[in-house]
Write an enzyme that holds these catalytic residues in place. Structure first.
Site, short mmCIF file in Angstrom:
data_model
loop_
_atom_site.label_atom_id
_atom_site.label_comp_id
_atom_site.label_asym_id
_atom_site.label_seq_id
_atom_site.Cartn_x
_atom_site.Cartn_y
_atom_site.Cartn_z
N ASP A 6 1.59 4.58 -5.33
CA ASP A 6 1.61 3.50 -6.34
C ASP A 6 1.29 4.14 -7.68
O ASP A 6 0.76 5.27 -7.76
CB ASP A 6 0.58 2.42 -5.95
CG ASP A 6 0.58 1.23 -6.91
OD1 ASP A 6 1.59 1.02 -7.62
OD2 ASP A 6 -0.45 0.51 -6.96
N CYS A 15 5.68 0.33 -4.10
CA CYS A 15 5.85 -1.10 -4.39
C CYS A 15 6.65 -1.33 -5.66
O CYS A 15 7.24 -2.39 -5.84
CB CYS A 15 4.48 -1.77 -4.50
SG CYS A 15 3.41 -1.00 -5.73
N ARG A 25 11.02 -8.15 -0.66
CA ARG A 25 10.05 -9.06 -1.29
C ARG A 25 10.57 -10.50 -1.25
O ARG A 25 9.82 -11.43 -0.98
CB ARG A 25 9.81 -8.67 -2.77
CG ARG A 25 9.19 -7.31 -3.02
CD ARG A 25 7.80 -7.17 -2.43
NE ARG A 25 6.92 -8.26 -2.79
CZ ARG A 25 6.35 -8.43 -4.01
NH1 ARG A 25 6.53 -7.55 -4.96
NH2 ARG A 25 5.55 -9.46 -4.25
N GLN A 47 3.29 -8.48 -1.04
CA GLN A 47 3.92 -7.16 -0.95
C GLN A 47 3.78 -6.59 0.46
O GLN A 47 4.65 -5.87 0.96
CB GLN A 47 3.25 -6.22 -1.97
CG GLN A 47 3.76 -4.80 -1.97
CD GLN A 47 5.09 -4.62 -2.69
OE1 GLN A 47 5.26 -5.10 -3.81
NE2 GLN A 47 6.03 -3.93 -2.07
N ARG A 61 -0.62 -14.97 -10.12
CA ARG A 61 -0.85 -13.53 -10.32
C ARG A 61 -1.84 -13.39 -11.46
O ARG A 61 -1.64 -13.95 -12.55
CB ARG A 61 0.44 -12.79 -10.68
CG ARG A 61 0.15 -11.37 -11.20
CD ARG A 61 1.38 -10.53 -11.44
NE ARG A 61 1.93 -10.06 -10.17
CZ ARG A 61 2.78 -9.03 -10.06
NH1 ARG A 61 3.17 -8.39 -11.15
NH2 ARG A 61 3.23 -8.67 -8.90
N HIS A 107 -2.72 -7.47 -2.90
CA HIS A 107 -1.32 -7.84 -3.18
C HIS A 107 -0.65 -8.22 -1.85
O HIS A 107 0.20 -7.50 -1.34
CB HIS A 107 -0.62 -6.64 -3.85
CG HIS A 107 0.69 -6.97 -4.49
ND1 HIS A 107 1.19 -8.27 -4.61
CD2 HIS A 107 1.64 -6.16 -5.07
CE1 HIS A 107 2.36 -8.23 -5.23
NE2 HIS A 107 2.65 -6.97 -5.51
N1 CP Z 1 5.82 -4.76 -6.67
C1 CP Z 1 5.59 -5.74 -7.56
O1 CP Z 1 4.75 -6.62 -7.37
O2 CP Z 1 6.39 -5.70 -8.65
P1 CP Z 1 6.27 -6.64 -9.94
O3 CP Z 1 5.02 -6.25 -10.67
O4 CP Z 1 7.53 -6.38 -10.71
O5 CP Z 1 6.18 -8.08 -9.47
N1 NVA Z 2 -1.35 -1.36 -8.56
C1 NVA Z 2 -0.23 -1.92 -9.31
C2 NVA Z 2 0.67 -2.67 -8.40
C3 NVA Z 2 1.90 -3.24 -9.08
C4 NVA Z 2 2.78 -4.00 -8.15
C5 NVA Z 2 -0.77 -2.82 -10.41
O1 NVA Z 2 -1.66 -3.63 -10.13
O2 NVA Z 2 -0.32 -2.69 -11.55
#
Ligand code: CP
Ligand code: NVA
Length: 330
Positions: free
Chosen positions: A231, A272, A317, A138, A108, A135
């Site tokens: 989101d 999400c 997830r 997800q 990530r 992502h």
């Molecule tokens: N939805 C999601 O990716 O959550 P986190 O940032 O907690 O992993």
């Molecule tokens: N768009 C958000 C998604 C989090 C799961 C971010 O990147 O922070």
């Protein structure tokens, strides 16, 4: 032809065919059943995975950890400060070292290029746990959740409200195009997805009998929506100074009872997570103090309503990440 994803990296849904995505959704259902029945499924005993997080996480990290352990694997977590990657060691060198020690790597971080480079050098599957652009893990959870609620994906009207050019906007547009859902991005034009990606998705959608639409009109976007998705307005990695501009741009796109009232009577609400639906967080409080709003992308009444499936989505997830790891490592 049978689907075989063994050895593949999972970097973005654009790399996968409709039947490969279908395979992952169906495999996720099997793993969910095993988990819910309490049937052990340590199918990857003896393998090891490493989770590299350059941004924070609750769901993604915990899903990889629980899924990895349920499959019998050893799991190492590296947080943003505790590896040499980027500071003293290049992405390519890090990938080659980790690929010698581990059977799979979750990453990530920031640009999509990093995860693509990692996959190029690792020699083992790399799974994208979120970049600025996409992502994809997800997406399998979200598709599974929609199918569980409606019994199908094809023909579902899916509207995404908010920053439609972030990782979620991009990914959901691709996911819908691949799986036959009619996707609408409802956002100010400044936050419409990148035009090239829209063109690619329109082509994919045409092959799958569905549509891609962009609108600045929140009421129009909500009409006949089966899924209302939103989101956070400012993503990880974006500077705090941008909150004011984002709030001003997006306040007309908040998912509230008015929006849900225009959607289909059986519509569901998805997110999400994490979500600013109240001010019970450090950032939520500071936003209320600075800008006088306690709810952002979704109001608390919608978040807590019967229509909200956000915690089913969060649970999925884990089941879907398990399927992705099993399919690529078995
Ligand atoms: N939805 C999601 O990716 O959550 P986190 O940032 O907690 O992993
Ligand atoms: N768009 C958000 C998604 C989090 C799961 C971010 O990147 O922070």
């Amino acid at each position: 032809m049978a689907v075989n994803l063994c050895g593949r990296s999972f970097l973005k849904l654009l790399d996968f065919s409709t039947s490969e995505i279908r395979y992952l959704i169906d495999l996720s259902k099997q793993f969910k059943n095993l988990k819910l029945c309490g049937t052990p499924h340590r199918y990857l005993e003896g393998k090891n995975i490493v989770l590299l997080f350059e941004k924070t996480s609750t769901r993604t990290r915990c899903s990889f950890e629980v899924a990895g352990r349920d499959l019998g694997m050893g799991v190492t977590y590296l947080d943003p400060g505790s590896s040499q990657m980027g500071k003293k060691e290049s992405i390519a060198d890090t990938a080659r070292v980790l690929g010698r020690l581990y059977d799979g790597i979750e990453y990530r971080g920031f640009s999509q290029e990093i995860v693509e480079e990692m996959a190029q050098y690792a020699g083992v599957p790399v799974w994208n746990g979120l970049t600025d652009e996409f992502h994809p893990t997800q997406m399998i959870a979200d598709l599974l959740t929609v199918e569980e609620k409606f019994g199908r994906l094809r023909g579902i009207n899916f509207t995404y409200f908010g920053d439609a050019r972030n990782n979620m906007g991009n990914s959901l547009m691709v996911a819908c195009a691949k799986m036959g859902l009619n996707f609408t991005a409802c956002a100010p034009s400044d936050l419409f997805p990148d035009a090239d990606l829209v063109d690619v998705c329109k082509e994919i959608a045409a092959q799958n009998g569905c549509s891609i639409a962009l609108t600045e009109d929140a009421s129009r976007g909500a009409q006949n929506a089966d899924v209302v998705y939103t989101d956070i307005w400012l993503s990880m990695g974006e500077p705090d100074e941008m909150w004011e501009r984002r709030i001003n741009l997006l306040k007309g796109y908040q998912v509230n009872k008015g929006i849900m009232g225009l959607a289909s009577p059986h519509a569901i609400f998805m997110h999400c997570l994490p979500s600013f639906h109240d001010d019970n967080t450090v950032i939520g409080k500071s936003i209320r103090e600075k800008f006088g709003i306690a709810e952002m992308e979704v109001t608390n009444d919608v978040f807590e309503s019967q229509q909200s499936v956000v915690f089913d989505e969060a649970e999925n997830r884990m089941h879907t990440i398990k399927a992705i790891m099993y399919a690529t490592l078995k």
